[in-house]
Design a protein around this motif. Structure first.
Motif, PDB file in Angstrom:
ATOM      1  N   THR A 279       0.837  -1.198   0.000  1.00 21.28           N
ATOM      2  CA  THR A 279       0.000   0.000   0.000  1.00 21.28           C
ATOM      3  C   THR A 279       0.872   1.249   0.000  1.00 21.28           C
ATOM      4  OG1 THR A 279      -0.050   0.099   2.413  1.00 21.28           O
ATOM      5  CG2 THR A 279      -1.755  -1.251   1.328  1.00 21.28           C
TER       6      THR A 279
ATOM      7  N   HIS B 264     -11.068  -8.458   9.553  1.00 20.44           N
ATOM      8  CA  HIS B 264     -10.249  -7.494  10.300  1.00 20.44           C
ATOM      9  C   HIS B 264     -11.058  -6.264  10.668  1.00 20.44           C
ATOM     10  CE1 HIS B 264      -9.810  -4.797   6.736  1.00 20.44           C
ATOM     11  NE2 HIS B 264      -9.996  -5.928   6.087  1.00 20.44           N
ATOM     12  N   ASP B 265     -10.466  -5.427  11.533  1.00 23.79           N
ATOM     13  CA  ASP B 265     -11.107  -4.173  11.900  1.00 23.79           C
ATOM     14  C   ASP B 265     -10.316  -2.990  11.331  1.00 23.79           C
ATOM     15  OD1 ASP B 265      -8.982  -3.461  13.677  1.00 23.79           O
ATOM     16  OD2 ASP B 265      -9.960  -4.452  15.365  1.00 23.79           O
ATOM     17  N   ASP B 266     -10.778  -1.770  11.624  1.00 22.94           N
ATOM     18  CA  ASP B 266     -10.176  -0.580  11.025  1.00 22.94           C
ATOM     19  C   ASP B 266      -9.037   0.013  11.851  1.00 22.94           C
ATOM     20  OD1 ASP B 266     -11.846  -0.652   8.846  1.00 22.94           O
ATOM     21  OD2 ASP B 266     -13.358   0.673   9.736  1.00 22.94           O
ATOM     22  N   LEU B 267      -8.669  -0.643  12.947  1.00 24.14           N
ATOM     23  CA  LEU B 267      -7.590  -0.106  13.771  1.00 24.14           C
ATOM     24  C   LEU B 267      -6.223  -0.614  13.323  1.00 24.14           C
ATOM     25  CD1 LEU B 267      -7.254   1.806  16.193  1.00 24.14           C
ATOM     26  CD2 LEU B 267      -7.267  -0.192  17.676  1.00 24.14           C
TER      27      LEU B 267
ATOM     28  N   ASP C 162      -3.104  -0.874  10.598  1.00 20.06           N
ATOM     29  CA  ASP C 162      -2.483  -0.104   9.524  1.00 20.06           C
ATOM     30  C   ASP C 162      -1.974  -1.106   8.493  1.00 20.06           C
ATOM     31  OD1 ASP C 162      -2.873   2.430  10.758  1.00 20.06           O
ATOM     32  OD2 ASP C 162      -1.213   1.999  12.095  1.00 20.06           O
ATOM     33  N   VAL C 163      -2.606  -1.128   7.339  1.00 21.77           N
ATOM     34  CA  VAL C 163      -2.333  -2.146   6.331  1.00 21.77           C
ATOM     35  C   VAL C 163      -1.138  -1.725   5.484  1.00 21.77           C
ATOM     36  CG1 VAL C 163      -3.269  -3.452   4.402  1.00 21.77           C
ATOM     37  CG2 VAL C 163      -4.762  -2.802   6.308  1.00 21.77           C
TER      38      VAL C 163
ATOM     39  N   THR D 125      -1.480  -5.831   0.775  1.00 19.36           N
ATOM     40  CA  THR D 125      -2.753  -6.518   0.581  1.00 19.36           C
ATOM     41  C   THR D 125      -2.597  -7.639  -0.445  1.00 19.36           C
ATOM     42  OG1 THR D 125      -3.452  -5.066  -1.234  1.00 19.36           O
ATOM     43  CG2 THR D 125      -4.045  -4.384   1.008  1.00 19.36           C
TER      44      THR D 125
ATOM     45  N   SER E  13      -7.794  -8.499   0.926  1.00 20.36           N
ATOM     46  CA  SER E  13      -7.503  -8.758   2.336  1.00 20.36           C
ATOM     47  C   SER E  13      -6.148  -8.171   2.705  1.00 20.36           C
ATOM     48  CB  SER E  13      -7.456 -10.266   2.602  1.00 20.36           C
ATOM     49  OG  SER E  13      -8.734 -10.831   2.648  1.00 20.36           O
TER      50      SER E  13
ATOM     51  N   TRP F 226       0.141  -6.232   8.281  1.00 22.06           N
ATOM     52  CA  TRP F 226      -0.376  -5.057   8.980  1.00 22.06           C
ATOM     53  C   TRP F 226       0.337  -4.842  10.306  1.00 22.06           C
ATOM     54  CZ3 TRP F 226      -3.662  -9.464   8.919  1.00 22.06           C
ATOM     55  CH2 TRP F 226      -4.069  -9.965  10.155  1.00 22.06           C
TER      56      TRP F 226
ATOM     57  N   ARG G  83      -0.260  -2.725  14.245  1.00 19.94           N
ATOM     58  CA  ARG G  83      -1.325  -2.286  15.157  1.00 19.94           C
ATOM     59  C   ARG G  83      -0.663  -1.730  16.398  1.00 19.94           C
ATOM     60  NH1 ARG G  83      -6.733  -3.688  15.314  1.00 19.94           N
ATOM     61  NH2 ARG G  83      -7.833  -4.134  17.270  1.00 19.94           N
TER      62      ARG G  83
END
Length: 236
Positions: free
Chosen positions: A136, A162-165, A167-168, A171, A188, A192, A194
């Motif tokens: 990304t 996954h959740d939005d917290l 940092d990807v 992918t 997906s 990531w 966190r």
């Protein structure tokens, strides 16, 4: 200078070769100044003294269970600044029955789509598909993945809830195929990070087998992730 302390916790499903997989990274840790302790179960997580002195936890435990006391010890350590990292099912499919563990990690393995049913032979390779790991914009700048180029793998391709917290940083996209029930491509997270309290978490989903872990980019992501996740001065 105080030496960094790494705790390697391995076990669970033998299909992911937790001993061989973790042994691959022990020289890297030692060469980078870590004192390494290896444990064959999650019992150590309930040892508050040991966890308080640990700067980095590297976990490779697939499809297992964790007690409330063990999880509380791990979570408390991360909140206090201990880093937490791992790859594939060893971190993203560890304790499916524990909602609090899923909350800590931020993503959970759901499936790895397989080949066309007519091509399956009843072996692990039935679930190996060629796919791309795409970095990304955030990943192209993050210390764990900066300077890396998108790359191809032919192995299990993780589909992650996954959740939005998180940092990807990278992918992977699951395309539509005639034998699958979904109707549009699904992207997906493949790598990531966190932030959790004062702690840092890094999850790398490629890593089904030692040969995947030896892929130069996969290995570099995991090794950089270990260094980045390690307790920082501000969290000590």
């Amino acid at each position: 200078m105080t030496q960094k302390r790494a705790l390697v916790v391995r076990g669970g499903w033998e299909g992911h070769e937790p001993v061989k997989a973790t042994e691959l990274f022990l020289p890297f840790l030692r060469d980078n100044g870590y004192v390494v302790r290896v444990e064959e179960s999650t019992d150590v997580y309930a040892d508050s003294t040991e966890m308080a002195d640990t700067d980095l936890v590297v976990q490779c435990v697939t499809m297992s269970e964790i007690t409330r006391e063990q999880l509380a010890g791990l979570s408390s350590a991360v909140v206090a600044g201990t880093g937490f990292t791992g790859w594939h099912g060893g971190i993203a499919d560890s304790f499916r029955a524990s909602a609090d563990y899923l909350h800590l990690v931020g993503g959970q393995f759901a499936t790895h789509p397989g080949k066309d049913p007519c091509e399956r032979r009843g072996e692990a390779a039935d679930n190996f598909l060629p796919h791309t790991i795409t970095f990304t914009e955030a990943g192209r700048e993050h210390p764990v993945t900066a300077g890396m180029e998108d790359f191809e793998l032919d192995t299990e391709q993780y589909w992650v809830l996954h959740d939005d917290l998180i940092d990807v940083l990278a992918t992977t996209t699951h395309p539509t195929r005639p034998w699958q029930p979904w109707h549009r491509p699904v992207t997906s997270p493949a790598v990531w990070t966190r932030r959790w309290g004062a702690g840092r978490i890094v999850v790398t989903t490629p890593g089904h087998s030692v040969d995947v872990l030896e892929h130069p980019t996969v290995r570099t992501v995991i090794e950089r992730g270990m260094l980045w996740a390690t307790r920082t001065a501000s969290a000590s």
